[in-house]
Structures are given as structure tokens and as C-alpha cells.
Design an enzyme around this catalytic site. Structure first.
Site, PDB file in Angstrom:
ATOM      1  N   SER A 147       0.839  -1.204   0.000  1.00 50.47           N
ATOM      2  CA  SER A 147       0.000   0.000   0.000  1.00 50.47           C
ATOM      3  C   SER A 147       0.866   1.242   0.000  1.00 50.47           C
ATOM      4  CB  SER A 147      -0.912   0.005   1.232  1.00 50.47           C
ATOM      5  OG  SER A 147      -1.559   1.256   1.380  1.00 50.47           O
ATOM      6  N   TYR A 160      -2.428  -1.203  10.198  1.00 49.66           N
ATOM      7  CA  TYR A 160      -2.455  -1.736   8.829  1.00 49.66           C
ATOM      8  C   TYR A 160      -1.148  -1.407   8.113  1.00 49.66           C
ATOM      9  CZ  TYR A 160      -3.727  -1.790   3.831  1.00 49.66           C
ATOM     10  OH  TYR A 160      -3.747  -1.991   2.466  1.00 49.66           O
TER      11      TYR A 160
END
Length: 253
Positions: A147, A160
Site C-alpha cells: 500500500s 495496517y
């Protein structure tokens, strides 16, 4: 197209969103695709049907990740499907796409939530790769989906982002370890991508998120899939240990 004819691929979290886009693209490139999913049978069937209707080959593989015995369940189903389709368990390409997000302020993160994020986003990919190496010939391809949040701050996704940072380190070190076998290990880092979530269907949210990219639009699963297909094919043989930013220039400021 057809750069992957004769190859086999596993795409985790392949039944929807970015994973579905990747699975469909690899199918169009000629690979036999194992579409992994956790619970939604209908979504997996739809993805498999989309691949086969386009002339490709695919089969579903169900296994919940982040729980005890997850890799064993996954590979039992995967090998069964490969034998049925090809009479062989050779696995040429692994795409670790499955993941879960947090959405919790740093002060509210619980140990249980943190453990869950690490288990699905970092631990499962590690042990999937280690198990896949038993089936992967020299010259295989491993691609992890990270990400852009490993390089920009969004406090409610702290845990995350930590899990995705671990995933990127996994790619770096395994790339060095597996280079003697000609196996490449790379990471693709998407930015804001229209994965079908309800939030991104709200016009004001879409407009705000699109404004963060250099191109003024949201990413599409096909954008991410194109990068994965490049790394999976022969053209990607001289790239390993890298993190490919596929955020549409979000990090340019």
C-alpha cells in the site's frame, strides 16, 4: 496477451476488488488461475466465470487466512485444483493480495486487532510463499500487494501500515534469498483504488480522493493488475526486491 500461457498462478483475495482485477488479467494473459477467497462463494464463482467466459481457465480455492492451519487448508485445495486442471501441482506465480484494513484511531487499537492485521497481512503471505516454494520451479514469480500508506501518514491505519511495512521487508529479504533460483520477489503498492467499497461510491468522497492523485482520478483494479502482469511475465525477469508505486502519483504531493 498470452504472455503467461502454460503458467499457473495463485491470487489470494482474488474474488473481488483489486484481487479480482489481477486474477482476470492473469487469466487473459493465459495463466491457469487459482482464485483464492475466504467466505463469499458467489463472488468467487463470478470471478472464475468472468475468466472462463473470456477464454481463460480458473478454479476457486476457499481458505480463511489468519487462523491456525490456514496455509495447510489453502494448499490442500490448491493442489487438488491444479491436479484436476493440469495433472500437476506446479505453481509458477504467487500473488499475495488478500488483506484486511484497520480503520481505528491509534489510541483505540487493541492487541487482538493488531494480531489479526499482522496474521492476515504479513504472517500468512510469508508462510504461503514458503509453502509455495515446494511447488515453484526456478524462474517463478512472487508478487506482494502492499500500500502507498507505507509512505504516507493516515493515523487510523497505523496498524495496517505496519503490517504492510512488514510485507515489504518480506519481499526485500526473500528477493535476495531466492535470486539463485531465478525467482523474483517484488511488491506492488497501490494508492486509492476503486475496489467497490460503498464509501468510494459517494460522489464527494470520490472527488476528494481523486484530487490526491496526479491524474485526478481514482485508480482502477485494472491499473494494479497491469503492473502485476508485467512483473509476472518474462519482461519482469530483471526486477526483484523492489516496491513499485502504483498510486497514480499520489506520493508526488
Amino acid at each position: 496477451m498470452n504472455r503467461l500461457t502454460g503458467k499457473t498462478a495463485l491470487v489470494t483475495g482474488g474474488s473481488r476488488g483489486i484481487g479480482r482485477g489481477i486474477a482476470e488479467r492473469l487469466g487473459r494473459e493465459g495463466a491457469l488461475v487459482a482464485v483464492h477467497y475466504a467466505k463469499d462463494d458467489d463472488a468467487a464463482k463470478q470471478t472464475v466465470a468472468a475468466i472462463t467466459d473470456a477464454g481463460g481457465r480458473a478454479f476457486p480455492v476457499r481458505a480463511e487466512l489468519g487462523v491456525p492451519g490456514d496455509v495447510e487448508v489453502l494448499f490442500a485445495a490448491l493442489e487438488e485444483g491444479l491436479r484436476a486442471e493440469r495433472d500437476s501441482t506446479t505453481l509458477d506465480i504467487v500473488v499475495n493480495n488478500a488483506g484486511v484494513m484497520g480503520g481505528t484511531a491509534p489510541e483505540q487499537i487493541t492487541p487482538e486487532q493488531f494480531d489479526r492485521l499482522i496474521a492476515v497481512n504479513a504472517k500468512a503471505p510469508l508462510f504461503i510463499i514458503l509453502r509455495a516454494l515446494q511447488l515453484m520451479p526456478d524462474g517463478g514469480r512472487i508478487i506482494n500487494i502492499s500500500s502507498a500508506l507505507t509512505r504516507m501518514a493516515l493515523p487510523q491505519e497505523l496498524a495496517y501500515s505496519m503490517s504492510k511495512g512488514a510485507l515489504e521487508q518480506l519481499g526485500l529479504h526473500l528477493a535476495r534469498h531466492l535470486a539463485p533460483r531465478g525467482i523474483t520477489v517484488n511488491t506492488v503498492a497501490p494508492g486509492i483504488t476503486d475496489n467497490g467499497s460503498e464509501m468510494l461510491q459517494q460522489p464527494e468522497v470520490r472527488e476528494a480522493m481523486a484530487a490526491t492523485t496526479a491524474f485526478g482520478r481514482l485508480g482502477e483494479p485494472a491499473d494494479i493488475a497491469a503492473a502485476v502482469a508485467f512483473l509476472a511475465a518474462g519482461d519482469g525477469q530483471w526486477l526483484t526486491g523492489g516496491v513499485l508505486d502504483v498510486s497514480g502519483g499520489t506520493l508526488l504531493g
